[in-house]
Design an enzyme around this catalytic site. Structure first.
Site, PDB file in Angstrom:
ATOM      1  N   ASP A 292      47.587 -26.330  40.616  1.00  0.00           N
ATOM      2  CA  ASP A 292      48.418 -27.405  40.087  1.00  0.00           C
ATOM      3  C   ASP A 292      49.154 -28.091  41.234  1.00  0.00           C
ATOM      4  O   ASP A 292      49.155 -29.324  41.374  1.00  0.00           O
ATOM      5  CB  ASP A 292      49.426 -26.792  39.085  1.00  0.00           C
ATOM      6  CG  ASP A 292      50.110 -27.840  38.248  1.00  0.00           C
ATOM      7  OD1 ASP A 292      49.801 -29.033  38.410  1.00  0.00           O
ATOM      8  OD2 ASP A 292      50.969 -27.471  37.431  1.00  0.00           O
TER       9      ASP A 292
ATOM     10  N   LYS B   6      47.084 -15.388  47.364  1.00  0.00           N
ATOM     11  CA  LYS B   6      48.270 -14.794  48.012  1.00  0.00           C
ATOM     12  C   LYS B   6      48.046 -13.280  48.006  1.00  0.00           C
ATOM     13  O   LYS B   6      48.827 -12.496  47.462  1.00  0.00           O
ATOM     14  CB  LYS B   6      49.524 -15.213  47.215  1.00  0.00           C
ATOM     15  CG  LYS B   6      50.840 -14.896  47.899  1.00  0.00           C
ATOM     16  CD  LYS B   6      51.162 -15.786  49.086  1.00  0.00           C
ATOM     17  CE  LYS B   6      52.442 -15.331  49.752  1.00  0.00           C
ATOM     18  NZ  LYS B   6      52.665 -15.948  51.059  1.00  0.00           N
TER      19      LYS B   6
ATOM     20  N   ASP C 155      47.920 -31.824  43.420  1.00  0.00           N
ATOM     21  CA  ASP C 155      48.817 -32.981  43.498  1.00  0.00           C
ATOM     22  C   ASP C 155      49.103 -33.339  44.953  1.00  0.00           C
ATOM     23  O   ASP C 155      49.152 -34.519  45.323  1.00  0.00           O
ATOM     24  CB  ASP C 155      50.148 -32.693  42.784  1.00  0.00           C
ATOM     25  CG  ASP C 155      50.126 -33.198  41.352  1.00  0.00           C
ATOM     26  OD1 ASP C 155      49.020 -33.329  40.789  1.00  0.00           O
ATOM     27  OD2 ASP C 155      51.207 -33.472  40.794  1.00  0.00           O
TER      28      ASP C 155
ATOM     29  N   ASP D 278      50.443 -20.506  51.068  1.00  0.00           N
ATOM     30  CA  ASP D 278      51.473 -21.183  51.870  1.00  0.00           C
ATOM     31  C   ASP D 278      50.849 -21.854  53.091  1.00  0.00           C
ATOM     32  O   ASP D 278      51.167 -22.992  53.440  1.00  0.00           O
ATOM     33  CB  ASP D 278      52.602 -20.211  52.273  1.00  0.00           C
ATOM     34  CG  ASP D 278      52.098 -18.828  52.677  1.00  0.00           C
ATOM     35  OD1 ASP D 278      50.907 -18.523  52.468  1.00  0.00           O
ATOM     36  OD2 ASP D 278      52.900 -18.040  53.209  1.00  0.00           O
TER      37      ASP D 278
ATOM     38  N   TYR E 245      50.547 -19.466  33.650  1.00  0.00           N
ATOM     39  CA  TYR E 245      50.859 -20.444  32.598  1.00  0.00           C
ATOM     40  C   TYR E 245      50.538 -19.895  31.208  1.00  0.00           C
ATOM     41  O   TYR E 245      51.063 -20.377  30.213  1.00  0.00           O
ATOM     42  CB  TYR E 245      50.076 -21.749  32.795  1.00  0.00           C
ATOM     43  CG  TYR E 245      50.537 -22.585  33.982  1.00  0.00           C
ATOM     44  CD1 TYR E 245      51.630 -22.194  34.747  1.00  0.00           C
ATOM     45  CD2 TYR E 245      49.891 -23.755  34.321  1.00  0.00           C
ATOM     46  CE1 TYR E 245      52.039 -22.956  35.830  1.00  0.00           C
ATOM     47  CE2 TYR E 245      50.302 -24.524  35.400  1.00  0.00           C
ATOM     48  CZ  TYR E 245      51.370 -24.113  36.146  1.00  0.00           C
ATOM     49  OH  TYR E 245      51.782 -24.864  37.218  1.00  0.00           O
TER      50      TYR E 245
END
Ligand code: NAD
Length: 361
Positions: free
Chosen positions: A251, A195, A255, A227, A141
């Site tokens: 992020d 990852k 959620d 994942d 980001y």
């Protein structure tokens, strides 16, 4: 002890829900040695209207001087056509950057009284209590270079967008310490999500997490690819205690985890810097569809106020009193519209605030 709290109600339901959280903070500290001084400021669309900018200098100065910040929410359709730097969301990014809030703590707790609100089976989620620790100021980001440029591919000029992901050891170590410190106060388990099979940033992330873990011999550290973590969160979420991860993965996973509890109006959050200052806000947005109707659920903001007492003022005792009052109110069958079933008693935002204050006493 006197502490200053900057209250930034923001937009939409923000003013209605922060008002109830402030009432609860006043009630729980009454008669204690903690003396709270509330200062009100503007952020988001409200700040754009008052001062022409979503994060005006006066708000920045007040935030840096405060001991903690309590925020409602920002945003609304009336601001959607503003230039990007003037949009309400920029107020939020601005305050996070100005205060250096690198650690985002998002608990996902399922209150047993609300087990039927989850989209998962009650036995999968009953008793769920996870803390997601998300790195908030690094990663893709914020990475430079970024942009959209023209590029030659097979003799053809095409536009390509690009972002870059960076993490240095200091950034990984400090978020790791937040996660391990939190785990020490909970069930002493940290799952680091990365990852590492594909990304070099994750390879370094994993190496640093292992290094940090040596200072916390009582805490069990495991690693999981992102994942798989997304899958496991839905399959058997109760296997997790504290999850720590980088900005983008956090992020998405936070959620996802919040929805396991089925009730966005219930979930608090804290964002902390390395000076012990924090910004506390509900996980939901400004809910413009119900703003001004007096029906918003104030519990996520009230529970954020509890986090404020715990993390910025070291008053876990007062935080626990608020959390227990919220549980009492749910036991009484009181519900705002978002979590109300036909068996419950539907209450307004103010009535919910009244009930929590009454339960504190
Ligand atoms: P939202 O969280 O505001 O609302 C999603 C749905 O949940 C709506 O139906 C809303 O009525 C409901 N809801 C949310 N909080 C509730 C509460 N406390 N009580 C009862 N119902 C509640 O998300 P959205 O609709 O995607 O976004 C609306 C605005 O909020 C947008 O402008 C968005 O940019 C902004 N937003 C702000 C933040 C923030 O300030 N941190 C976060 C997310 C979205």
């Amino acid at each position: 002890m006197q502490k200053n709290i900057l209250v930034l109600p923001g937009d939409g339901i923000g003013p209605e829900i922060t008002e109830q959280a402030v009432r609860v903070l006043k009630a729980v500290t009454q008669g204690t040695d903690l003396n709270l001084n509330f200062i009100e400021g503007v952020i988001g669309g409200a700040a754009y209207e008052a001062a022409g900018h979503p994060f005006p200098e006066v708000t920045k100065t007040a935030a840096l001087a405060a001991d903690a910040v309590l925020l409602g929410a920002v945003g609304g359709p009336q601001y959607d056509n503003l230039d990007r730097p003037l949009r309400p969301e920029r107020g939020l990014l601005g305050i996070r950057a100005a205060m250096g809030l690198f650690a985002n703590l998002r608990p996902a707790i399922l209150y047993p009284q609300l087990a039927d609100s989850s989209s998962l089976k009650p036995e999968v989620v009953a008793g769920l209590d996870i803390l997601i620790v998300r790195e908030l100021t690094g990663g893709v980001y914020f990475g430079q270079p970024r942009g959209i440029r023209e590029t030659e591919i097979h003799g053809q000029t095409l536009r390509e967008g690009f972002n870059t992901m960076h993490y240095n050891e200091m950034e990984i170590e400090r978020i790791g310490r937040v996660a391990f410190d939190a785990a020490m106060k909970r069930n002493k388990k940290v799952c680091s999500v990365d990852k590492a099979n594909v990304l070099e940033t994750s390879e370094l992330w994993r190496e640093v997490m292992i290094r940090v873990s040596r200072d916390y011999p009582e805490v069990e550290l495991t690693h999981m690819y992102v994942d798989n973590a997304a899958m496991q969160l839905v399959r058997w979420p109760k296997q997790f205690d504290v999850m720590v991860t980088e900005n983008l993965f956090g992020d998405i996973l936070s959620d996802q985890a919040s929805m396991l509890t089925g009730s966005i109006g219930m979930l608090p959050s804290a964002s902390l810097n390395d000076k012990g200052q924090g910004l506390y806000e509900p996980s939901h947005g400004s809910a413009p569809d119900i703003a001004g109707q007096g029906i918003a659920n104030p519990l996520a903001t009230i529970l954020s106020a509890a986090m404020l007492l715990r993390y910025s003022f070291g008053r876990g005792d007062l935080a626990a009193r608020i959390e227990s009052a919220v549980s009492t109110v749910l036991d009484q069958g009181l519900r705002t519209a978002d979590i109300c079933t036909p068996q419950d008693r539907k209450v307004s935002t103010i009535e919910m605030g009244d009930a929590v204050v009454a339960a504190l006493n």
